[in-house]
Structures are given as C-alpha cells and as structure tokens.
Write an enzyme that holds these catalytic residues in place. Structure first.
Site, PDB file in Angstrom:
ATOM      1  CD  GLN A 102      -1.432  -2.372   1.780  1.00 35.11           C
ATOM      2  OE1 GLN A 102      -0.503  -2.382   2.591  1.00 35.11           O
ATOM      3  NE2 GLN A 102      -1.986  -3.485   1.300  1.00 35.11           N
TER       4      GLN A 102
ATOM      5  CG  ASP B  72       6.485  -3.819 -14.368  1.00 36.56           C
ATOM      6  OD1 ASP B  72       5.715  -4.034 -15.327  1.00 36.56           O
ATOM      7  OD2 ASP B  72       6.126  -3.783 -13.187  1.00 36.56           O
TER       8      ASP B  72
END
EC number: 2.7.11.1
Length: 675
Positions: free
Chosen positions: A38, A168
């Site tokens: 998170q 990525d």
C-alpha cells in the site's frame, strides 16, 4: 521499530487521533494500493515536506519477491535523476518494510490518460488543457505525448548508462507531478533528494513532470546479456518475453512503444485475456500497427512506434537510435508561444572577465587601438565592399592605420605612401584580409617570409629617417612603368653612377634587409605595413653609413664610366634623379630556364649588343650561396616590390636588364650576402 501501517479505514481514525510515524516521517492517508503493498501520503516531521510511503507486508512475499524488493532498494539508493522517483529512506520492522519516496501529486500516467477529459477541472492541469485540448476519440494531445516521451527517454538513457533494465515500463509505473511553475505557487513543498530533482531534464517546463517508478523487477543487464525471467505486466510485455525466450534490454523499448501508443490513442495497442491470446494478436499484426480512425497521429510518431513495436528484437530499434530520434531529441512541433523554451543569453568570457575586474576594463579602454586585442567583427562579403583607389589614396595619405584599424577593430601598422603612377583600378576588401592576424605584411610567400624572419631581425629606424627614405622612394616611382608582365626600372643605376658617396661604403656591413610589405598594389586597403627604407635604397640615394667603403660599388661606378654609353659626370644627388631617355624593360622569366641557358644568353646578347637598348639575361641568384637560392627573388629589390606584388613569386628568378644595370646589380654585394 514502527508498528504495522494502518489500512485506509484505520488511517482515517489515526488522522483524527494522531498520525502514526515512521522514523522522521508522519504517515497520512492511503493514496494507492498494489498486489503486495500500500502507498500512503506523508510528510517530514520538521520541514512538513510531502513524501510517499510504500509499505510492503513481508509475510505475503515469497523468497523471489523478497529478493526483488531488496534489489529495488539497492537500485533506488544509487539512482539520482530528475525523471526517476528517488528513495529518501528505508525503515524496516518485523512485519513491514517502508520505503519513503518522492511524492507525485498527480498520480500515475494510466489515471492521467483515463481522466484526460477532466483535465480542465484540475487546477494543476487546467492551463495545459486550455493550450493543448484533447481530441474526441483520441488520446492526449501530441505536444503532451512528445513531452512525456522525451522525459521517459531521459530516464531510460540514464538507466542504460548504468546497464540497468527496468523490465516493467507501463503507464502505472510512470508518476506525474504538477509543472514547476504551478508547484512553486500552489502546491505544498515536496521533499527532494537533490537540488535538481524537481527540475525537468527534458520536455517542456510548463507541463506536468514525469518520473519512472517501481524498480521491483529491475536488474543489472548489460547490452550483451540476456535474461529469461517472466516478469512485468502482460499488456506491455515484449513478445520475446511472452514466448519464454531469452531477452535483452530491448524489451524495455517494446514497452516504451506500447506506452507511446496508449498516450496517443488512449488505449493499449494489444489487449487480451491471457498471455497466449496476447502473443497471437501481436503475431497477427506482422509489424503493421493499426490506429483508430479518430486518432490524430503525426507521421513521425507512426514511424517511431513502428520501429519500437517490431516483433523481432534483432530488427527492433536500438537504444542509440531511439535516444537520437528526432521525436526524442528534436523540438516539439505545435508548442504555443508561451511554452517555447527561452534561450538565456550568457555574457561572453571576455565580458564576464571585464565585469569581474573593473581595473582591467579601464586598462583595456586606455590602450591605443594598436595595443588592443584583435577582434574579428562580422564583415560583408568581398563583393559587397568596393573602395575606389582615389578614396584609398586620400585616406592613406592622412592616417590609414588609425582609420581602418579603429573602424573595423583591427590592429594595423602604418601603411606606405601610395604611388601616383600605380594602375588606377578599384581594389576590393575581403574578409580574409581584414580579419588577418596583425603580422608584418609580406609580399613574398608566407613560408619564405617566416624563414627569413627567423634568420635576420628587422632594423628599427627613427620616423625622420623613414619619412626621408619614403620621399626618395616616391621620387623613384616616376621612372617605373607598369605593364602586365613587364616592369621597367630606370633610376637605380643612374642614382649609383651619379652619387659620389657610393664609393665610401663598406662591403662587409653593406646588406639589404628584406622589407615586409603586404601583397597587393601599393594602394591596397588590406593594411600593408609601412616600408622602411632598405640599405639598397639608402645607398642609391646617398644615405649610406659614413666610414664604410664599398669597393664593389666603386668598381661598378668605374665600369659605368668606361662603358661605351655616354654618361653624365658624377655629381652629388641632392634632388630627384635625372630621367633616363632610353627605357630598358625588366622582364620576369619562368623558372624553367636553366642557369647555363641564361649564361649563354648573357654572353650572346652581350657580344652582339651595340646599343643601349639591348637586353641581357641576368641571373641574379648566381652569386648567392645555395642556402639563399630558395629565398632570393625580386622581392629583395624594394623599389620593385609595389609594382610586382600582384604577380606570382615562384617565377621571379631571372631578370632582363641592360648591361649597365646588370653590372651594377652584379657588383653590389648587398644583393649577394646575408640575405
């Protein structure tokens, strides 16, 4: 150690009851969420500068993911670039690892593209939406797309220099900040890792700033190495990764192509439910990327995307070509005038040094034009500047050195007096001559002049002596007639024969010092130096040094008196030399004539000569040592120099004179010693 970070629900309660802290940072509300972590907003306790805190729960990571996390931490610690999210701190607890990073207020690029129709309602993007509106059915405006691409390319270039491959690259890992101008006036302060961390390195400063983030899959991969790990987001994966083949750093270029396509169209180039279907769609295109009908794409972007989205990595665009592509390094077309980068005018080095040293500036202004440094101003082409000879003569008669030197910023020595009998034709000023470095003018080839300059110094004389000799040279001008290749000299031998002082000159010290004169006619505006009177001219005018005998000149005088030609009695030469009734041309022969042939012509013409006007070939350099042959030419006759200056110098080796003048030159040792 810090306790486990609160969830979004508990974080709201924590803000009411008192925010949790990690080290020197206070945790705020949740701003993002991923598969294993998170992301919370936060701020520094003392400075209140905003930060982003990525909290990863260690219990949900396997060994591979944990290794990737520690690898990301190590990589981020070494990376400092304006377009890469910086890592401020890393705080680890028993259950979590908390990464304190730069705060990007506008979220990621994926969200930015999806909400492109609402950019006008956000204060940070309102100005951008007004200048570069979104076309319906298309993606971002091309100016904004190119802007983000240039910043992404800047980050990738920095990674390639360190042999990193991101693996990525996708819109979710490209984070955005408001423009520097907006942040300065409206946003809260952001904690930066360096002084230039929030200063764009590419693109436009008036648009939002892009930063590359999430280095969880990044690794060191040199350009010659291959990897085989399946990683990244499937929609942006290179086909070689989807085929489980070994891949290199070019896999990032495929991902850049997909991101560029999504920015310009608003959607990814290939969409599928799984890896197999995605690979099948990529293969079906056969490297021909299709665009929506409503998409507004320039040819340059279509060409670049086609090179990036090439299935075969060998045929795919190289990093060097990508970093040098005009779309990446060139100016962005269509930029409004307010956003065009302003070029700062930096003061020159000389100006900065003068500003730093006022005393030096005063000393520079106090210097005379002759002593000031040479500066080359912008001058018109040679065809644009024509100076009539009459005007040049009028100027050079006053103060040519100062007038030309000060007017053009060029240092010039005093010029010689112009000839009144020179060919009356205009002369052109050229950039080459006006910008020439301040050297002593020489009418001979540069190499010859430099060699002679090293061998002998130029004797300095007083201005009074120079003026007198210049007047005497001016007298001699009246007896020289210039015709294309023939030059007639009449006064030299008569001055020698008519002047009794010549008998008192010494052969040892009698030498002719070659005077430096500028190539070109005597009235040339190129700034020829003032000719100092040579020894030969002084001897001819009765200005020899007292106390020195010159038997060669005496012998020449006696031979002139005993010749068959009727001569006037010797008399002091107090005025200009008498005019000679018969003209004897001075002919310049080609250097191909051999010495033997010239000697034969000398004897032949000498024996058959019965009149004063007969011509005899004189090889002037026959009496010189071999070392002087290459340096000697008619330039050693200073009264001839102004008239033969425009002629080529390599052919000036042999002279055709009458017998009397030949005897004078042959016996005058100043032409045959220490040249």
């Amino acid at each position: 150690m810090a306790d486990r970070l609160p969830t979004s629900t508990s974080s709201g309660r924590r803000r009411r009851d008192g925010d949790a802290s990690i080290g020197e940072f206070v945790i705020g509300g949740e701003i993002g969420k991923g598969s294993f972590a998170q992301v919370y907003s936060g701020h520094h306790k003392n400075s209140k500068a905003a930060v982003a805190i990525k909290s990863v729960e260690m219990g949900r990571l396997n060994n591979k993911l944990r290794e990737n996390l520690y690898g990301e931490i190590q990589i981020l610690k070494t990376l400092r670039h304006p377009h890469i999210v910086a890592l401020h701190d890393c705080v680890e607890s028993a259950t979590h690892i908390n990464l304190v990073m730069e705060y990007c207020e506008l979220g990621d690029l994926s969200f930015f593209i999806k909400k492109r129709d609402r950019h006008g309602t956000n204060a940070a993007t309102e100005d951008m939406a007004r200048k570069y509106p979104v076309t319906p059915g298309s993606g971002l405006h091309e100016v904004v797309t190119r802007h983000f691409l240039q910043q992404l390319a800047s980050a990738l270039k920095f990674l390639r220099e360190k042999n990193y491959v991101h693996r990525d690259v996708k819109p979710q890992n490209l984070l955005l900040l408001p423009s520097p101008g907006f942040r300065k006036e409206n946003s809260r302060p952001i904690l930066t890792a360096s002084n230039d961390s929030l200063i764009p390195n590419a693109g436009l400063a008036s648009l939002p700033m892009l930063k590359l983030a999430d280095f969880g899959f990044a690794r060191v991969l040199p350009s010659t190495s291959l990897a085989d790990t399946l990683c990244g987001s499937p929609l942006y994966m290179a086909p070689e990764i989807l085929r489980y083949e070994r891949y290199d750093a070019k896999a990032d270029l495929w991902s850049v192509g997909t991101v560029l396509y999504e920015m310009i169209t608003g959607r990814p180039p290939f969409r599928a439910r799984n890896h197999v279907e995605l690979l099948r769609k990529i293969e079906a295109t056969e490297d021909k990327v299709k665009y929506p009908k409503d998409a507004v794409v320039s040819k340059d972007l279509v060409k670049l995307i086609g090179k990036l989205l090439t299935r075969n990595p060998v045929e795919r665009m190289r990093f060097e070509d990508f970093f040098n592509d005009p779309v990446v390094v060139g100016p962005i077309p269509g930029v409004v005038e307010d956003d065009i980068p302003k070029v700062e005018q930096k003061p020159s080095r000389d100006l900065r040094s003068l500003e730093a040293d006022p005393q030096r500036e005063q000393s520079e202004l106090a210097k005379s034009p002759r002593e000031r440094p040479l500066r080359s101003p912008q001058l018109p082409s040679p065809d644009e500047v024509r100076v009539p000879q009459a005007n040049v003569s009028a100027r050079t008669g006053q103060s040519p050195g100062r007038e030309i030197g000060e007017g053009l910023g060029i240092r010039r020595p005093p010029m010689p007096q112009p000839s009144t009998s020179a060919p009356s034709r205009p002369h052109r000023l050229s950039n080459a001559s006006l910008n020439r470095p301040p050297i002593r003018a020489s009418a001979s080839p540069p190499t010859s002049y430099l060699n002679e300059r090293k061998l002998r110094p130029v004797t300095e004389r007083s201005m009074t002596e120079q003026d007198k000799a210049a007047q005497d040279v001016a007298f001699e001008r009246d007896y020289v007639v210039v015709e294309k290749k023939h030059v007639e000299v009449n006064a030299f031998a008569d001055e020698m024969a008519a002047n009794p002082r010549l008998t008192s000159l010494s052969p040892k010290n009698g030498q002719m010092v070659r005077r430096a004169t500028q190539q070109g006619p005597p009235t040339s505006t190129t700034g020829a130096g003032r000719m100092q009177p040579s020894s030969a001219v002084q001897i001819a005018q009765g200005k020899g040094r007292p106390g020195h005998d010159h038997p060669c000149v005496s012998l020449a005088s006696r031979s002139l008196n005993t010749s068959s030609a009727a001569r006037a009695p010797l008399r002091p030469c107090t005025t200009r030399s008498p005019r000679i009734r018969h003209r004897h041309p001075l002919l310049l022969l080609d250097s191909s004539v051999t010495a033997d042939r010239a000697h034969h012509l000398t004897k032949m013409h000498g024996s058959s000569s019965s009149s004063k006007t007969s011509h005899i070939v004189v090889i002037v350099y026959m009496a010189l040592p071999k070392s002087s042959l290459s340096n000697f030419s008619l330039w050693h006759l200073p009264w001839i120099t102004p008239w033969v200056a425009p002629l080529p110098t390599k052919s000036m080796r042999m002279v055709l004179l009458s017998r009397q003048r030949w005897l004078c030159l042959r016996r005058l040792s100043c032409f045959t010693s220490r040249l």
